[in-house]
Design a protein around this motif. Structure first.
Motif, PDB file in Angstrom:
ATOM      1  N   GLY A  78       0.786  -1.222   0.000  1.00  0.00           N
ATOM      2  CA  GLY A  78       0.000   0.000   0.000  1.00  0.00           C
ATOM      3  C   GLY A  78       0.821   1.277   0.000  1.00  0.00           C
ATOM      4  O   GLY A  78       0.310   2.349   0.287  1.00  0.00           O
ATOM      5  N   TYR A  79       2.094   1.188  -0.334  1.00  0.00           N
ATOM      6  CA  TYR A  79       2.954   2.366  -0.337  1.00  0.00           C
ATOM      7  C   TYR A  79       2.817   3.138  -1.645  1.00  0.00           C
ATOM      8  O   TYR A  79       2.610   2.554  -2.706  1.00  0.00           O
ATOM      9  N   SER A  80       2.974   4.461  -1.560  1.00  0.00           N
ATOM     10  CA  SER A  80       3.022   5.290  -2.754  1.00  0.00           C
ATOM     11  C   SER A  80       4.417   5.188  -3.365  1.00  0.00           C
ATOM     12  O   SER A  80       5.351   4.701  -2.721  1.00  0.00           O
ATOM     13  N   GLN A  81       4.569   5.684  -4.590  1.00  0.00           N
ATOM     14  CA  GLN A  81       5.884   5.648  -5.227  1.00  0.00           C
ATOM     15  C   GLN A  81       6.905   6.444  -4.435  1.00  0.00           C
ATOM     16  O   GLN A  81       8.057   6.029  -4.296  1.00  0.00           O
ATOM     17  N   SER A  82       6.496   7.577  -3.881  1.00  0.00           N
ATOM     18  CA  SER A  82       7.409   8.398  -3.071  1.00  0.00           C
ATOM     19  C   SER A  82       7.848   7.657  -1.816  1.00  0.00           C
ATOM     20  O   SER A  82       9.024   7.697  -1.433  1.00  0.00           O
ATOM     21  N   GLU A  83       6.900   6.969  -1.173  1.00  0.00           N
ATOM     22  CA  GLU A  83       7.226   6.205   0.029  1.00  0.00           C
ATOM     23  C   GLU A  83       8.181   5.056  -0.301  1.00  0.00           C
ATOM     24  O   GLU A  83       9.108   4.766   0.453  1.00  0.00           O
ATOM     25  N   ILE A  84       7.947   4.394  -1.437  1.00  0.00           N
ATOM     26  CA  ILE A  84       8.817   3.294  -1.850  1.00  0.00           C
ATOM     27  C   ILE A  84      10.231   3.822  -2.085  1.00  0.00           C
ATOM     28  O   ILE A  84      11.208   3.206  -1.664  1.00  0.00           O
ATOM     29  N   ALA A  85      10.328   4.967  -2.747  1.00  0.00           N
ATOM     30  CA  ALA A  85      11.642   5.561  -3.008  1.00  0.00           C
ATOM     31  C   ALA A  85      12.379   5.805  -1.691  1.00  0.00           C
ATOM     32  O   ALA A  85      13.567   5.497  -1.571  1.00  0.00           O
ATOM     33  N   ALA A  86      11.664   6.312  -0.702  1.00  0.00           N
ATOM     34  CA  ALA A  86      12.285   6.561   0.598  1.00  0.00           C
ATOM     35  C   ALA A  86      12.657   5.251   1.297  1.00  0.00           C
ATOM     36  O   ALA A  86      13.726   5.141   1.904  1.00  0.00           O
ATOM     37  N   LEU A  87      11.784   4.246   1.194  1.00  0.00           N
ATOM     38  CA  LEU A  87      12.036   2.963   1.856  1.00  0.00           C
ATOM     39  C   LEU A  87      13.270   2.254   1.307  1.00  0.00           C
ATOM     40  O   LEU A  87      14.057   1.691   2.058  1.00  0.00           O
ATOM     41  N   VAL A  88      13.383   2.230  -0.019  1.00  0.00           N
ATOM     42  CA  VAL A  88      14.481   1.466  -0.616  1.00  0.00           C
ATOM     43  C   VAL A  88      15.714   2.329  -0.892  1.00  0.00           C
ATOM     44  O   VAL A  88      16.744   1.814  -1.328  1.00  0.00           O
ATOM     45  N   GLY A  89      15.578   3.636  -0.659  1.00  0.00           N
ATOM     46  CA  GLY A  89      16.724   4.520  -0.849  1.00  0.00           C
ATOM     47  C   GLY A  89      17.089   4.725  -2.302  1.00  0.00           C
ATOM     48  O   GLY A  89      18.267   4.822  -2.644  1.00  0.00           O
ATOM     49  N   ALA A  90      16.074   4.804  -3.167  1.00  0.00           N
ATOM     50  CA  ALA A  90      16.314   5.010  -4.597  1.00  0.00           C
ATOM     51  C   ALA A  90      15.579   6.280  -5.033  1.00  0.00           C
ATOM     52  O   ALA A  90      14.585   6.670  -4.423  1.00  0.00           O
ATOM     53  N   PRO A  91      16.041   6.932  -6.099  1.00  0.00           N
ATOM     54  CA  PRO A  91      15.342   8.119  -6.602  1.00  0.00           C
ATOM     55  C   PRO A  91      13.927   7.766  -7.073  1.00  0.00           C
ATOM     56  O   PRO A  91      13.667   6.642  -7.534  1.00  0.00           O
ATOM     57  N   LEU A  92      13.018   8.742  -6.966  1.00  0.00           N
ATOM     58  CA  LEU A  92      11.631   8.529  -7.361  1.00  0.00           C
ATOM     59  C   LEU A  92      11.537   8.085  -8.822  1.00  0.00           C
ATOM     60  O   LEU A  92      10.767   7.178  -9.155  1.00  0.00           O
ATOM     61  N   GLY A  93      12.315   8.697  -9.697  1.00  0.00           N
ATOM     62  CA  GLY A  93      12.290   8.324 -11.116  1.00  0.00           C
ATOM     63  C   GLY A  93      12.673   6.866 -11.331  1.00  0.00           C
ATOM     64  O   GLY A  93      12.102   6.182 -12.187  1.00  0.00           O
ATOM     65  N   THR A  94      13.624   6.379 -10.554  1.00  0.00           N
ATOM     66  CA  THR A  94      14.041   4.981 -10.648  1.00  0.00           C
ATOM     67  C   THR A  94      12.896   4.061 -10.244  1.00  0.00           C
ATOM     68  O   THR A  94      12.645   3.043 -10.900  1.00  0.00           O
ATOM     69  N   ILE A  95      12.189   4.418  -9.180  1.00  0.00           N
ATOM     70  CA  ILE A  95      11.058   3.605  -8.720  1.00  0.00           C
ATOM     71  C   ILE A  95       9.962   3.583  -9.773  1.00  0.00           C
ATOM     72  O   ILE A  95       9.394   2.526 -10.084  1.00  0.00           O
ATOM     73  N   LYS A  96       9.677   4.738 -10.373  1.00  0.00           N
ATOM     74  CA  LYS A  96       8.652   4.799 -11.424  1.00  0.00           C
ATOM     75  C   LYS A  96       9.037   3.903 -12.602  1.00  0.00           C
ATOM     76  O   LYS A  96       8.203   3.185 -13.150  1.00  0.00           O
ATOM     77  N   THR A  97      10.303   3.944 -12.974  1.00  0.00           N
ATOM     78  CA  THR A  97      10.784   3.109 -14.080  1.00  0.00           C
ATOM     79  C   THR A  97      10.685   1.627 -13.726  1.00  0.00           C
ATOM     80  O   THR A  97      10.229   0.819 -14.532  1.00  0.00           O
ATOM     81  N   ARG A  98      11.101   1.266 -12.502  1.00  0.00           N
ATOM     82  CA  ARG A  98      11.016  -0.135 -12.082  1.00  0.00           C
ATOM     83  C   ARG A  98       9.570  -0.621 -12.129  1.00  0.00           C
ATOM     84  O   ARG A  98       9.298  -1.738 -12.575  1.00  0.00           O
ATOM     85  N   MET A  99       8.652   0.225 -11.658  1.00  0.00           N
ATOM     86  CA  MET A  99       7.245  -0.186 -11.639  1.00  0.00           C
ATOM     87  C   MET A  99       6.689  -0.299 -13.057  1.00  0.00           C
ATOM     88  O   MET A  99       5.995  -1.261 -13.375  1.00  0.00           O
ATOM     89  N   ARG A 100       7.005   0.672 -13.911  1.00  0.00           N
ATOM     90  CA  ARG A 100       6.521   0.628 -15.293  1.00  0.00           C
ATOM     91  C   ARG A 100       7.056  -0.615 -16.009  1.00  0.00           C
ATOM     92  O   ARG A 100       6.304  -1.370 -16.623  1.00  0.00           O
ATOM     93  N   ASP A 101       8.367  -0.839 -15.888  1.00  0.00           N
ATOM     94  CA  ASP A 101       8.974  -2.000 -16.543  1.00  0.00           C
ATOM     95  C   ASP A 101       8.453  -3.305 -15.945  1.00  0.00           C
ATOM     96  O   ASP A 101       8.210  -4.268 -16.671  1.00  0.00           O
ATOM     97  N   GLY A 102       8.283  -3.326 -14.630  1.00  0.00           N
ATOM     98  CA  GLY A 102       7.756  -4.516 -13.973  1.00  0.00           C
ATOM     99  C   GLY A 102       6.352  -4.845 -14.423  1.00  0.00           C
ATOM    100  O   GLY A 102       6.012  -6.002 -14.689  1.00  0.00           O
ATOM    101  N   LEU A 103       5.496  -3.819 -14.535  1.00  0.00           N
ATOM    102  CA  LEU A 103       4.119  -4.046 -14.991  1.00  0.00           C
ATOM    103  C   LEU A 103       4.092  -4.526 -16.440  1.00  0.00           C
ATOM    104  O   LEU A 103       3.288  -5.397 -16.803  1.00  0.00           O
ATOM    105  N   SER A 104       4.989  -3.966 -17.267  1.00  0.00           N
ATOM    106  CA  SER A 104       5.070  -4.424 -18.667  1.00  0.00           C
ATOM    107  C   SER A 104       5.452  -5.897 -18.734  1.00  0.00           C
ATOM    108  O   SER A 104       4.855  -6.673 -19.486  1.00  0.00           O
ATOM    109  N   ARG A 105       6.445  -6.284 -17.922  1.00  0.00           N
ATOM    110  CA  ARG A 105       6.874  -7.690 -17.914  1.00  0.00           C
ATOM    111  C   ARG A 105       5.786  -8.599 -17.357  1.00  0.00           C
ATOM    112  O   ARG A 105       5.609  -9.724 -17.828  1.00  0.00           O
ATOM    113  N   LEU A 106       5.055  -8.104 -16.351  1.00  0.00           N
ATOM    114  CA  LEU A 106       3.943  -8.898 -15.813  1.00  0.00           C
ATOM    115  C   LEU A 106       2.893  -9.145 -16.886  1.00  0.00           C
ATOM    116  O   LEU A 106       2.365 -10.253 -17.008  1.00  0.00           O
ATOM    117  N   ARG A 107       2.561  -8.106 -17.646  1.00  0.00           N
ATOM    118  CA  ARG A 107       1.582  -8.273 -18.733  1.00  0.00           C
ATOM    119  C   ARG A 107       2.040  -9.353 -19.717  1.00  0.00           C
ATOM    120  O   ARG A 107       1.245 -10.190 -20.151  1.00  0.00           O
TER     121      ARG A 107
END
Length: 195
Positions: A159-188
């Protein structure tokens, strides 16, 4: 306070309060573990409920998760990640294990002919379809690279937002957005979904 070379402050403003509590719990500090439970149990329970749906089983798995956290807190390495992510990963694994165990039991019963094959209610068919689809999604998630799987798991199960995930894992917000976009594409692709 500095733990393994990482600044962990009491106020949680800079550092990882959960990591500090994990380290103190590893040293046998029961008060730290109680505080850790209070801080994380609702978030962990929410994650487990999303995976299992069944509240009673979710409560059992919650107990198993915190027992494992208590027993293996010494394995947590603050330099390798956030304490919150470490606990949520344990919770997700436990919940998925419970789903797999239940499905394996059902499969064994079906092979042995112990299940009543008469479907008396459409709700049962729906539940079976949901479990099968859940297994497919879990399998597809397992095929993703760890970074993409972690981002998606934290977002959809934690239930975390992208900003919260970025803070949790210590990665830039843009990196998290890219990981999620690429991950969703691969899931599809894994699930054969076309848009």
């Amino acid at each position: 306070m500095v733990i393994d070379g990482i600044d962990v402050r009491e106020d949680g403003a800079s550092g990882d309060r959960i990591a500090e509590l994990l380290v103190r719990s590893a040293d046998g500090d029961q008060n730290a573990f109680a505080e850790l439970y209070d801080a994380m149990s609702s978030r962990v329970f929410g994650l487990i409920c999303r995976v299992l749906v069944d509240r009673a089983q979710s409560e059992e798995v919650l107990q198993e998760v915190f027992l494992e956290v208590w027993q293996s807190a010494a394995k947590f390495a603050p330099k390798k990640g956030q304490g919150r992510s470490w606990i949520l990963t344990i919770a997700h694994r436990r919940a998925v294990d419970r789903v797999r165990s239940a499905q394996a039991s059902t499969d064994r019963d079906v092979r042995a002919g112990f299940r009543d094959m008469d479907v008396a209610h459409d709700g049962v068919a729906e539940e079976v379809e949901l479990k099968i689809e859940g297994r497919r999604v879990t399998g597809a998630l397992a095929a993703l690279p760890e970074a993409q799987r972690e981002a998606l798991t934290l977002a959809y199960f934690g239930g975390y937002s992208q900003s919260e995930i970025a803070a949790l894992v210590g990665a830039p917000l843009g990196t998290i957005k890219t990981r999620m976009r690429d991950g969703l594409s691969r899931l599809r692709l894994e699930l054969g979904v076309t848009t």
